[in-house]
Design a protein around this motif. Structure first.
Motif, PDB file in Angstrom:
ATOM      1  N   LEU A 171       0.828  -1.205   0.000  1.00 57.12           N
ATOM      2  CA  LEU A 171       0.000   0.000   0.000  1.00 57.12           C
ATOM      3  C   LEU A 171       0.866   1.259   0.000  1.00 57.12           C
ATOM      4  CD1 LEU A 171      -2.807  -0.909   2.567  1.00 57.12           C
ATOM      5  CD2 LEU A 171      -3.119  -0.456   0.131  1.00 57.12           C
ATOM      6  N   ALA A 172       1.914   1.248   0.810  1.00 57.70           N
ATOM      7  CA  ALA A 172       2.795   2.409   0.894  1.00 57.70           C
ATOM      8  C   ALA A 172       3.423   2.725  -0.455  1.00 57.70           C
ATOM      9  CB  ALA A 172       3.871   2.170   1.943  1.00 57.70           C
ATOM     10  N   GLN A 173       3.669   1.694  -1.272  1.00 51.96           N
ATOM     11  CA  GLN A 173       4.248   1.902  -2.588  1.00 51.96           C
ATOM     12  C   GLN A 173       3.208   2.336  -3.619  1.00 51.96           C
ATOM     13  OE1 GLN A 173       6.233  -1.794  -3.537  1.00 51.96           O
ATOM     14  NE2 GLN A 173       8.121  -1.166  -2.502  1.00 51.96           N
ATOM     15  N   GLU A 174       1.974   1.869  -3.431  1.00 52.43           N
ATOM     16  CA  GLU A 174       0.936   2.111  -4.439  1.00 52.43           C
ATOM     17  C   GLU A 174       0.258   3.472  -4.295  1.00 52.43           C
ATOM     18  OE1 GLU A 174      -1.724  -1.132  -3.960  1.00 52.43           O
ATOM     19  OE2 GLU A 174      -0.332  -2.627  -4.803  1.00 52.43           O
ATOM     20  N   ILE A 175       0.183   4.001  -3.078  1.00 54.36           N
ATOM     21  CA  ILE A 175      -0.520   5.267  -2.889  1.00 54.36           C
ATOM     22  C   ILE A 175       0.269   6.413  -3.518  1.00 54.36           C
ATOM     23  CG2 ILE A 175      -1.763   4.563  -0.824  1.00 54.36           C
ATOM     24  CD1 ILE A 175       0.359   5.805   0.856  1.00 54.36           C
ATOM     25  N   GLU A 176      -0.396   7.531  -3.701  1.00 50.69           N
ATOM     26  CA  GLU A 176       0.214   8.673  -4.373  1.00 50.69           C
ATOM     27  C   GLU A 176       1.415   9.189  -3.591  1.00 50.69           C
ATOM     28  OE1 GLU A 176      -2.717  11.608  -5.250  1.00 50.69           O
ATOM     29  OE2 GLU A 176      -4.160  10.145  -5.986  1.00 50.69           O
ATOM     30  N   ASP A 177       2.315   9.855  -4.334  1.00 51.33           N
ATOM     31  CA  ASP A 177       3.568  10.316  -3.738  1.00 51.33           C
ATOM     32  C   ASP A 177       3.363  11.326  -2.618  1.00 51.33           C
ATOM     33  OD1 ASP A 177       4.957   8.704  -5.453  1.00 51.33           O
ATOM     34  OD2 ASP A 177       5.354  10.295  -6.926  1.00 51.33           O
ATOM     35  N   ASP A 178       2.247  12.040  -2.647  1.00 54.86           N
ATOM     36  CA  ASP A 178       2.027  13.076  -1.629  1.00 54.86           C
ATOM     37  C   ASP A 178       1.430  12.516  -0.347  1.00 54.86           C
ATOM     38  OD1 ASP A 178      -0.399  12.509  -2.904  1.00 54.86           O
ATOM     39  OD2 ASP A 178      -1.210  14.490  -2.454  1.00 54.86           O
ATOM     40  N   VAL A 179       1.209  11.200  -0.278  1.00 47.29           N
ATOM     41  CA  VAL A 179       0.636  10.556   0.904  1.00 47.29           C
ATOM     42  C   VAL A 179       1.726   9.764   1.632  1.00 47.29           C
ATOM     43  CG1 VAL A 179      -1.066   8.917   1.776  1.00 47.29           C
ATOM     44  CG2 VAL A 179      -1.643  10.402  -0.155  1.00 47.29           C
ATOM     45  N   GLU A 180       1.829  10.003   2.934  1.00 43.65           N
ATOM     46  CA  GLU A 180       2.790   9.270   3.756  1.00 43.65           C
ATOM     47  C   GLU A 180       2.038   8.333   4.688  1.00 43.65           C
ATOM     48  OE1 GLU A 180       6.482  10.054   6.901  1.00 43.65           O
ATOM     49  OE2 GLU A 180       5.025  11.637   6.491  1.00 43.65           O
ATOM     50  N   LEU A 181       2.354   7.043   4.603  1.00 41.86           N
ATOM     51  CA  LEU A 181       1.734   6.020   5.439  1.00 41.86           C
ATOM     52  C   LEU A 181       2.765   5.560   6.462  1.00 41.86           C
ATOM     53  CD1 LEU A 181      -0.936   4.392   5.643  1.00 41.86           C
ATOM     54  CD2 LEU A 181       0.147   2.648   4.208  1.00 41.86           C
ATOM     55  N   ARG A 182       2.434   5.708   7.766  1.00 39.34           N
ATOM     56  CA  ARG A 182       3.390   5.401   8.823  1.00 39.34           C
ATOM     57  C   ARG A 182       2.838   4.274   9.696  1.00 39.34           C
ATOM     58  NH1 ARG A 182       2.183  10.570   9.288  1.00 39.34           N
ATOM     59  NH2 ARG A 182       1.739  10.540  11.518  1.00 39.34           N
ATOM     60  N   LEU A 183       3.690   3.285   9.960  1.00 39.19           N
ATOM     61  CA  LEU A 183       3.296   2.106  10.732  1.00 39.19           C
ATOM     62  C   LEU A 183       4.167   1.980  11.966  1.00 39.19           C
ATOM     63  CD1 LEU A 183       1.681  -0.615  10.882  1.00 39.19           C
ATOM     64  CD2 LEU A 183       3.628  -1.645   9.686  1.00 39.19           C
ATOM     65  N   SER A 184       3.535   1.723  13.119  1.00 46.46           N
ATOM     66  CA  SER A 184       4.251   1.448  14.358  1.00 46.46           C
ATOM     67  C   SER A 184       3.805   0.086  14.881  1.00 46.46           C
ATOM     68  CB  SER A 184       3.951   2.516  15.416  1.00 46.46           C
ATOM     69  OG  SER A 184       4.302   3.809  14.959  1.00 46.46           O
ATOM     70  N   GLY A 185       4.760  -0.707  15.353  1.00 44.67           N
ATOM     71  CA  GLY A 185       4.421  -2.003  15.919  1.00 44.67           C
ATOM     72  C   GLY A 185       5.472  -3.038  15.596  1.00 44.67           C
ATOM     73  N   PRO A 186       5.376  -4.186  16.267  1.00 45.71           N
ATOM     74  CA  PRO A 186       4.303  -4.607  17.186  1.00 45.71           C
ATOM     75  C   PRO A 186       4.384  -3.877  18.524  1.00 45.71           C
ATOM     76  CG  PRO A 186       6.028  -6.264  17.102  1.00 45.71           C
ATOM     77  CD  PRO A 186       6.387  -5.255  16.058  1.00 45.71           C
ATOM     78  N   LEU A 187       3.208  -3.553  19.072  1.00 44.86           N
ATOM     79  CA  LEU A 187       3.089  -2.811  20.309  1.00 44.86           C
ATOM     80  C   LEU A 187       2.216  -3.584  21.306  1.00 44.86           C
ATOM     81  CD1 LEU A 187       2.206   0.640  18.686  1.00 44.86           C
ATOM     82  CD2 LEU A 187       4.433   0.002  19.637  1.00 44.86           C
ATOM     83  N   PRO A 188       2.353  -3.286  22.590  1.00 43.92           N
ATOM     84  CA  PRO A 188       1.386  -3.827  23.550  1.00 43.92           C
ATOM     85  C   PRO A 188      -0.028  -3.382  23.165  1.00 43.92           C
ATOM     86  CG  PRO A 188       3.255  -2.816  24.669  1.00 43.92           C
ATOM     87  CD  PRO A 188       3.370  -2.439  23.234  1.00 43.92           C
ATOM     88  N   PRO A 189      -1.019  -4.214  23.380  1.00 44.28           N
ATOM     89  CA  PRO A 189      -2.371  -3.915  22.861  1.00 44.28           C
ATOM     90  C   PRO A 189      -3.156  -2.908  23.726  1.00 44.28           C
ATOM     91  CG  PRO A 189      -2.383  -6.014  23.979  1.00 44.28           C
ATOM     92  CD  PRO A 189      -0.952  -5.555  23.980  1.00 44.28           C
ATOM     93  N   TYR A 190      -2.594  -1.713  23.920  1.00 44.21           N
ATOM     94  CA  TYR A 190      -3.255  -0.688  24.729  1.00 44.21           C
ATOM     95  C   TYR A 190      -4.687  -0.396  24.240  1.00 44.21           C
ATOM     96  CZ  TYR A 190       1.312   0.630  26.685  1.00 44.21           C
ATOM     97  OH  TYR A 190       2.528   0.638  27.328  1.00 44.21           O
ATOM     98  N   SER A 191      -4.850  -0.316  22.936  1.00 41.21           N
ATOM     99  CA  SER A 191      -6.135   0.113  22.363  1.00 41.21           C
ATOM    100  C   SER A 191      -7.225  -0.929  22.496  1.00 41.21           C
ATOM    101  CB  SER A 191      -5.958   0.478  20.880  1.00 41.21           C
ATOM    102  OG  SER A 191      -5.013   1.490  20.721  1.00 41.21           O
ATOM    103  N   PHE A 192      -6.878  -2.145  22.903  1.00 37.89           N
ATOM    104  CA  PHE A 192      -7.847  -3.233  22.875  1.00 37.89           C
ATOM    105  C   PHE A 192      -8.093  -3.853  24.241  1.00 37.89           C
ATOM    106  CE2 PHE A 192      -5.813  -2.813  18.756  1.00 37.89           C
ATOM    107  CZ  PHE A 192      -6.921  -2.628  17.951  1.00 37.89           C
ATOM    108  N   VAL A 193      -7.595  -3.199  25.291  1.00 42.04           N
ATOM    109  CA  VAL A 193      -7.880  -3.656  26.648  1.00 42.04           C
ATOM    110  C   VAL A 193      -9.264  -3.139  27.034  1.00 42.04           C
ATOM    111  CG1 VAL A 193      -7.200  -3.541  29.059  1.00 42.04           C
ATOM    112  CG2 VAL A 193      -5.456  -3.712  27.278  1.00 42.04           C
ATOM    113  N   GLN A 194     -10.153  -4.029  27.371  1.00 38.60           N
ATOM    114  CA  GLN A 194     -11.530  -3.648  27.705  1.00 38.60           C
ATOM    115  C   GLN A 194     -11.761  -3.648  29.211  1.00 38.60           C
ATOM    116  OE1 GLN A 194     -13.968  -6.414  25.528  1.00 38.60           O
ATOM    117  NE2 GLN A 194     -13.486  -5.501  23.557  1.00 38.60           N
TER     118      GLN A 194
END
Length: 238
Positions: free
Chosen positions: A215-238
């Motif tokens: 995806l990062a290669q296919e999207i337009e040049d003016d779009v920056e896609l940033r990925l972080s991880g693997p991370l502890p699952p902070y967002s999914f602790v209920q």
């Protein structure tokens, strides 16, 4: 003594943190506090903890160490308890919920995706591709003094930016979500138009990373896609 609480794990988790030092100006050893089928990973604390870089790094290092040994329920930075009895009571009272969460998160890690777009390139693209915007811009540049023209152009461009970025964000999410067990979309801030997290099982990790790289290669040049991880699952602790 007050305790700083890093995370909750199951009783069979190795929790190999004995040699680690905790947060605070007078770092105490990180240790494990047991209660029934659960363990809380803690360290003694004698001060109010603020989000200083050193302590944020220590908090994250403890989480990453725990992730190596199995599922973990990471607590957000800054969580403290007045004493051991309070922590033990919480573990006993909410044991079923914590155990269910640990089972749900087993074998998964969080990945965080952000996307931003070069504003100047996007504005030039909108002016180039939108006849109404071209007309308004030409009228302004020609010296026409109608005070409504800049307002109309601004509103049109803002609507186009929102529409285009919402469509792009939706497409990116749709492409990556199939590799996740759960996902969480948050309101983007700053220059970002996309801010979301995915709970990715270990057995889908390589597929997910390959898809994100494509995806990062296919999207337009003016779009920056940033990925972080693997991370502890902070967002999914209920």
């Amino acid at each position: 003594m007050a305790l700083y609480v890093y995370a909750i794990v199951a009783e069979n988790h190795p929790a190999s943190v004995e040699e680690m030092s905790g947060v605070g100006s007078e770092s105490a050893p990180v240790r494990v506090l047991a209660s029934g089928p659960l363990r809380a990973v803690v360290s003694d604390i004698s001060e109010e903890i603020r989000p200083k870089r050193r302590d944020l790094l220590i908090h994250q290092e403890v989480q990453e160490r725990l992730m190596q040994g199995g599922p973990v329920l990471p607590l957000q930075f800054g969580y403290t308890a007045p004493d051991e009895a309070t922590v033990e009571e919480v573990l006993r009272r909410d044991a079923d919920s914590y155990l269910a969460n640990l089972e749900r998160l087993d074998g998964c890690a969080e990945y965080h995706v952000r996307a931003s777009q070069d504003e100047e390139q996007l504005l030039r693209q909108i002016l180039r591709e939108t006849p109404e915007a071209q007309e308004l811009n030409e009228r302004i540049r020609s010296g026409e003094e109608d005070p409504q023209l800049p307002l109309a152009l601004g509103q049109l461009v803002a609507a186009q930016v929102r529409e285009r970025q919402e469509a792009l964000a939706s497409g990116l999410v749709e492409a990556m979500v199939p590799f996740s067990r759960e996902h969480s979309i948050r309101e983007a801030s700053g220059d970002d138009f996309l801010n979301f997290s995915l709970l990715v099982p270990e057995d889908r990790k390589q597929e997910f990373l390959a898809s994100q790289a494509n995806l990062a290669q296919e999207i337009e040049d003016d779009v920056e896609l940033r990925l972080s991880g693997p991370l502890p699952p902070y967002s999914f602790v209920q």
